[in-house]
Design a protein around this motif. Sequence first.
Motif, PDB file in Angstrom:
ATOM      1  N   GLY A   3      -3.159  -7.327   7.733  1.00 26.15           N
ATOM      2  CA  GLY A   3      -4.069  -6.849   8.762  1.00 26.15           C
ATOM      3  C   GLY A   3      -4.122  -5.347   8.906  1.00 26.15           C
ATOM      4  O   GLY A   3      -4.574  -4.832   9.934  1.00 26.15           O
ATOM      5  N   LEU A   4      -3.660  -4.627   7.882  1.00 27.50           N
ATOM      6  CA  LEU A   4      -3.674  -3.165   7.911  1.00 27.50           C
ATOM      7  C   LEU A   4      -4.621  -2.649   6.834  1.00 27.50           C
ATOM      8  O   LEU A   4      -4.929  -3.346   5.879  1.00 27.50           O
ATOM      9  CB  LEU A   4      -2.268  -2.613   7.674  1.00 27.50           C
ATOM     10  CG  LEU A   4      -1.182  -3.089   8.645  1.00 27.50           C
ATOM     11  CD1 LEU A   4       0.190  -2.649   8.153  1.00 27.50           C
ATOM     12  CD2 LEU A   4      -1.449  -2.545  10.051  1.00 27.50           C
ATOM     13  N   ALA A   5      -5.063  -1.404   6.990  1.00 25.08           N
ATOM     14  CA  ALA A   5      -5.975  -0.821   6.006  1.00 25.08           C
ATOM     15  C   ALA A   5      -5.747   0.675   5.913  1.00 25.08           C
ATOM     16  O   ALA A   5      -5.544   1.346   6.928  1.00 25.08           O
ATOM     17  CB  ALA A   5      -7.424  -1.107   6.388  1.00 25.08           C
ATOM     18  N   LEU A   6      -5.789   1.187   4.705  1.00 26.37           N
ATOM     19  CA  LEU A   6      -5.638   2.626   4.510  1.00 26.37           C
ATOM     20  C   LEU A   6      -6.858   3.372   5.033  1.00 26.37           C
ATOM     21  O   LEU A   6      -7.990   2.996   4.768  1.00 26.37           O
ATOM     22  CB  LEU A   6      -5.454   2.952   3.032  1.00 26.37           C
ATOM     23  CG  LEU A   6      -4.108   2.630   2.381  1.00 26.37           C
ATOM     24  CD1 LEU A   6      -4.127   3.040   0.911  1.00 26.37           C
ATOM     25  CD2 LEU A   6      -2.960   3.331   3.105  1.00 26.37           C
ATOM     26  N   SER A   7      -6.585   4.445   5.753  1.00 20.59           N
ATOM     27  CA  SER A   7      -7.656   5.346   6.164  1.00 20.59           C
ATOM     28  C   SER A   7      -7.925   6.373   5.072  1.00 20.59           C
ATOM     29  O   SER A   7      -9.054   6.816   4.886  1.00 20.59           O
ATOM     30  CB  SER A   7      -7.275   6.077   7.459  1.00 20.59           C
ATOM     31  OG  SER A   7      -6.900   5.168   8.468  1.00 20.59           O
TER      32      SER A   7
END
Length: 256
Positions: A105-109
């Motif tokens: 549920g995470l994503a690189l900015s």
Amino acid sequence: MILYFSATGNSKYVASRIAAETDERLVSIVECCQAQEYSFVLNEGEALGIVSPTYYLGLPSILKDFLSKLRVTGAKNPYIYYVATYGTSTGQSGTFADGLLSKNGLALSASYSVKMPDTWTPIFDLSDSEKVQKINEKAEGQIETIIKQIQDEASGIFMKARLPMLVSKPYHANYENSRQTKHFIVEDSCIGCGLCAKMCPDDAIVIRSGQPIWVKDKCVMCLGCLHRCPQFSIQYGSKTKKHGQYQNPHVKAEWK
């Protein structure tokens, strides 16, 4: 918070430089794995940074395992960035990291890169100290630029020397063979100091009868044992002896 993995000090140096300018806490991924700590709480407004070397155009095994278990709560939509240190190419390391994070549920900015001396000495020669120093000097400007972008919460892919996934994915598959500890050689100059066992991030080395023994078929293959050995007694294949050792000049070894 900045999570980092580093064997010879390059990635720790980059992470430390960023932490000093952003006032973020610095956390060792090796220590987290040893303590089986994979859950973290971010304060509102706190960023999450991940800094790691590039292995075979991808990620080190310890980072893959860590990111697959990473859980982050607290801050909503935190700024998450990945910084790859590399010697030749970053491959698709940023994409691989983003893929593992997305499963939780995470994503690189944003993703960044810093070119530094390539410590894979089975191939690369680090015996020319002046050449190595120049690479480290050039890295300083890259780090400064990245710090400014992180402070501005820049979004996007800023990684250099990338290669297509069509190349990176099959090449990274070769990492599994390279990770086999049977490739290591211990020369007679070994004094049995035990530093290699103390710093191994995979606990793959034990000292028996005054000699290092690899007790796992595979390790991270960070070559920290080779580069940190005070007698340069540990080799990998036939070329590392003439290619020299390396430690980032700004970072002291951390022993467990």
